[in-house]
Design a protein around this motif. Structure first.
Motif, PDB file in Angstrom:
ATOM      1  N   GLU A 139      -4.426  -4.504  -4.674  1.00  0.00           N
ATOM      2  CA  GLU A 139      -5.139  -5.587  -5.516  1.00  0.00           C
ATOM      3  C   GLU A 139      -5.408  -4.973  -6.800  1.00  0.00           C
ATOM      4  N   GLU A 140      -5.184  -3.787  -7.124  1.00  0.00           N
ATOM      5  CA  GLU A 140      -5.356  -3.315  -8.383  1.00  0.00           C
ATOM      6  C   GLU A 140      -3.853  -3.129  -9.084  1.00  0.00           C
ATOM      7  N   LYS A 187       0.843  -1.067  -0.001  1.00  0.00           N
ATOM      8  CA  LYS A 187       0.013  -0.117  -0.071  1.00  0.00           C
ATOM      9  C   LYS A 187       0.970   1.303  -0.072  1.00  0.00           C
ATOM     10  N   LYS A 241      -3.662   1.263  -4.366  1.00  0.00           N
ATOM     11  CA  LYS A 241      -4.724   0.158  -4.406  1.00  0.00           C
ATOM     12  C   LYS A 241      -3.789  -1.163  -4.716  1.00  0.00           C
ATOM     13  N   ASP A 244      -0.535   6.407  -1.239  1.00  0.00           N
ATOM     14  CA  ASP A 244      -1.129   5.258  -0.912  1.00  0.00           C
ATOM     15  C   ASP A 244      -1.764   4.504  -2.297  1.00  0.00           C
ATOM     16  N   VAL A 283      -5.049   5.181  -4.798  1.00  0.00           N
ATOM     17  CA  VAL A 283      -6.046   5.473  -3.983  1.00  0.00           C
ATOM     18  C   VAL A 283      -6.623   6.726  -4.271  1.00  0.00           C
ATOM     19  N   GLU A 294      -2.167   1.495  -9.177  1.00  0.00           N
ATOM     20  CA  GLU A 294      -3.374   2.322  -8.968  1.00  0.00           C
ATOM     21  C   GLU A 294      -3.446   2.975  -7.890  1.00  0.00           C
TER      22      GLU A 294
END
Length: 193
Positions: A91-92, A66, A89, A87, A110, A108
């Motif tokens: 998972e992406e 993150k 994402k 920060d 945040v 990606e």
């Protein structure tokens, strides 16, 4: 406001142009000295990290967290490692090995409305106020954002023409419905604000 911004505001247009050119050259040199290259859009950051020709994915150690990023070869000092300036994402976000010569990382964001000053906090910053974003098409936007932008464009056009905005139109329609439902009431002095 910083002293440098105050100084900048006092410059003539010609002096600003010279300062901007010097700043762009300095930034370009600092960015070229990094062990990677990067570019960004409001929603994401793409990084290219050169690795020795013939590198295979199993030779790499890539950590995407993150607030942290690290890329290197097994058993060696990382090519780049540190705290991300913002920060992401996890998972992406992804990484791939291209042509056995570079690691391409897609992060990606945040916060999708903020430009990054740098990738890793320990590296030189760029002046985000001077970023020239690429023109995007409405079709590039997700449905909710596209609807919001189209509404803003419509409302702006309506204001320029001296016509009611979409919110004002909704209020007028609601009042008309209410008037039809209640013909016994006198609306001659009603004001819509």
């Amino acid at each position: 406001m910083s002293d440098t911004q105050d100084d900048y505001d006092k410059l003539s247009p010609e002096e600003r142009e010279i300062r901007d050119k010097e700043d762009r050259q300095r930034e370009a040199q600092e960015q070229a000295a990094l062990p990677y290259s990067w570019k960004q859009a409001l929603q994401d950051v793409d990084i290219v990290v050169p690795v020795p020709k013939g590198t295979r994915a199993r030779d790499l150690v890539v950590v995407i967290a993150k607030k942290k990023l690290s890329v290197g070869l097994k058993g060696k000092e990382p090519i780049m490692a540190g705290e991300l300036c913002q920060d992401i994402k996890v998972e992406e976000s992804t990484w791939t090995l291209e042509d056995q010569s570079s690691v391409e990382i897609h992060l990606e964001k945040v916060n999708k409305v903020q430009w990054w000053e740098n990738v890793l906090t320990l590296h030189p910053k760029i002046d985000t106020r001077k970023i020239q974003p690429e023109n995007s098409k409405l079709s590039d936007l997700d449905g909710e954002t596209r609807g919001m932008v189209e509404k803003m464009m419509f409302d702006n056009q309506q204001k320029q023409l001296g016509k009611p905005t979409s919110d004002e139109i909704k209020k007028q329609e609601a009042l008309k419905k209410f008037q039809l439902a209640h013909p016994e009431l006198d609306f001659s002095k009603a004001k819509i604000s």
